[in-house]
Design a protein around this motif. Structure first.
Motif, mmCIF file in Angstrom:
data_model
loop_
_atom_site.group_PDB
_atom_site.id
_atom_site.type_symbol
_atom_site.label_atom_id
_atom_site.label_comp_id
_atom_site.label_asym_id
_atom_site.label_seq_id
_atom_site.Cartn_x
_atom_site.Cartn_y
_atom_site.Cartn_z
ATOM 1 N N ASP A 9 0.824 -1.199 0.000
ATOM 2 C CA ASP A 9 0.000 0.000 0.000
ATOM 3 C C ASP A 9 0.865 1.259 0.000
ATOM 4 O OD1 ASP A 9 0.950 0.182 2.613
ATOM 5 O OD2 ASP A 9 -0.967 -0.371 3.527
ATOM 6 N N ALA A 10 0.229 2.414 0.055
ATOM 7 C CA ALA A 10 0.948 3.682 -0.021
ATOM 8 C C ALA A 10 1.922 3.843 1.138
ATOM 9 C CB ALA A 10 -0.058 4.833 -0.044
ATOM 10 N N SER A 64 -4.278 1.939 -3.043
ATOM 11 C CA SER A 64 -3.612 3.106 -2.450
ATOM 12 C C SER A 64 -2.165 3.191 -2.921
ATOM 13 C CB SER A 64 -3.683 3.048 -0.920
ATOM 14 O OG SER A 64 -2.811 2.054 -0.395
ATOM 15 N N GLY A 65 -1.514 2.041 -3.103
ATOM 16 C CA GLY A 65 -0.148 2.041 -3.611
ATOM 17 C C GLY A 65 -0.081 2.562 -5.036
ATOM 18 N N ALA A 66 -1.038 2.130 -5.861
ATOM 19 C CA ALA A 66 -1.090 2.628 -7.239
ATOM 20 C C ALA A 66 -1.319 4.128 -7.266
ATOM 21 C CB ALA A 66 -2.189 1.901 -8.013
ATOM 22 N N ARG A 67 -2.240 4.623 -6.436
ATOM 23 C CA ARG A 67 -2.514 6.060 -6.383
ATOM 24 C C ARG A 67 -1.277 6.838 -5.943
ATOM 25 N NH1 ARG A 67 -7.275 4.058 -3.920
ATOM 26 N NH2 ARG A 67 -9.132 4.325 -5.217
ATOM 27 N N TRP A 68 -0.558 6.309 -4.971
ATOM 28 C CA TRP A 68 0.637 6.980 -4.460
ATOM 29 C C TRP A 68 1.652 7.199 -5.570
ATOM 30 C CZ3 TRP A 68 5.906 5.889 -3.485
ATOM 31 C CH2 TRP A 68 6.526 6.697 -2.535
ATOM 32 N N LEU A 69 1.836 6.195 -6.429
ATOM 33 C CA LEU A 69 2.784 6.312 -7.536
ATOM 34 C C LEU A 69 2.247 7.231 -8.633
ATOM 35 C CD1 LEU A 69 3.985 2.609 -7.708
ATOM 36 C CD2 LEU A 69 5.323 4.597 -6.980
#
Length: 308
Positions: free
Chosen positions: A167-168, A215-220
């Motif tokens: 995750d982020a 959330s991890g994808a959004r963070w990147l």
């Protein structure tokens, strides 16, 4: 997270690759310190007459690569000269479906929602004749700063457990420990170590897998990366039964390819890079990759390179 539709014009089919301006590429070149080149692809292994493909991580049910020669000892050799034993000439054929069986990069036409591709292009332009919008031929080469976020090494284990959601917060933690901050124009590679599972437990590899969550994808994406790569099968986490994790609004493919125009590189080979980064202490490098210009393709096999 806002999407990138319209950011580079109504006709755009390249997405975040537009961020790779000459200035960004020149800045990326400064990441080269040793001149050492590492390949980041898994081998394409297999034959119509042998079990080779079964040694390379792949998803069950996907057609394995078929690499063959129709005549043992050399195809299409030069007629009489071959008969006289003077010369030999080999030729071969390769048939593959990149999704799920080889290191590959997804085109923006690979995923869509409703009746629209990335940037609002009509999804009915993706048919058996190919993708006339957002195909892999529209992407072009990627020359960028690469960043390795080695989650497995950060946790001190060979590979992440199958149920790990990257995750982020975890990405930020790994980036902080590596003293590297993903920035606009980067290609970020997330190492899970999951291909190691295939060697001893192929069935386990082909089930749930660790990977990014929404959330991890959004963070990147919020950091304006150009592409996200991983050594698992889908970049995003897979739930039991090899299904995408999360709701449609949390789906990693839709958040990246469809909403943001950020391409995904799947099934990478990151072990050598992981060792080199651990030895050298620097998690950034020059990333180079050029997809095959397959007109209307939804993906391309790929051999990405890290230049340390």
């Amino acid at each position: 997270m806002s999407d990138n539709w319209g950011r580079w014009g109504a006709d755009d089919e390249r997405g975040a690759a537009n961020l790779l301006t000459p200035d960004v590429v020149l800045a990326a070149v400064s990441s080269v310190r040793q001149g050492r080149v590492l390949p980041l692809a898994q081998p394409i292994s297999g034959s119509t007459s042998g079990p080779g493909a079964g040694r390379v991580p792949h998803l069950a049910g996907r057609p394995l690569p078929q690499h063959f020669m129709s005549v043992d000892g050399g195809d299409y050799a030069a007629g009489a000269r071959r008969l006289q034993g003077e010369i030999g000439l080999s030729d071969d054929a390769l048939v593959l479906s990149p999704h799920g069986t080889t290191t590959h990069i997804d085109a923006l036409a690979h995923m869509w929602r409703g009746d629209a591709l990335y940037n609002g292009h009509p999804a009915d332009r993706v048919r058996s004749y190919g993708a006339t919008r957002c195909g892999i031929d529209k992407l072009g080469p990627l020359v960028a700063r690469g960043v390795l976020l080695d989650v497995a090494a950060h946790r001190g284990i060979p590979h992440l457990p199958a149920d790990t959601l990257v995750d982020a917060a975890l990405l930020a933690e790994v980036a902080g420990a590596a003293e590297v901050e993903p920035r606009a124009g980067d290609v970020v590679l997330v190492r899970t170590g999951w291909p190691q599972v295939f060697r001893g437990e192929p069935a386990r590899y082909q089930d749930a897998q660790p990977g990014l969550d929404g959330s991890g994808a959004r963070w990147l994406v919020e950091r304006d990366v150009v592409a996200i790569g991983s050594d698992n099968a889908a970049v995003g986490a897979l739930d039991p039964g090899c299904t995408f994790h999360g709701t449609l609004d949390e789906d990693v493919h839709l958040l990246t390819l469809w909403r943001a125009g950020v391409t995904l590189i799947e099934m990478m080979g990151l072990e050598e890079l992981s060792a080199a980064v651990a030895e050298g202490g620097r998690a950034d490098f020059l990333f180079v990759a050029a997809p095959l210009p397959i007109e209307g393709g939804t993906a391309s096999p790929l051999t990405p390179l890290a230049v340390l």
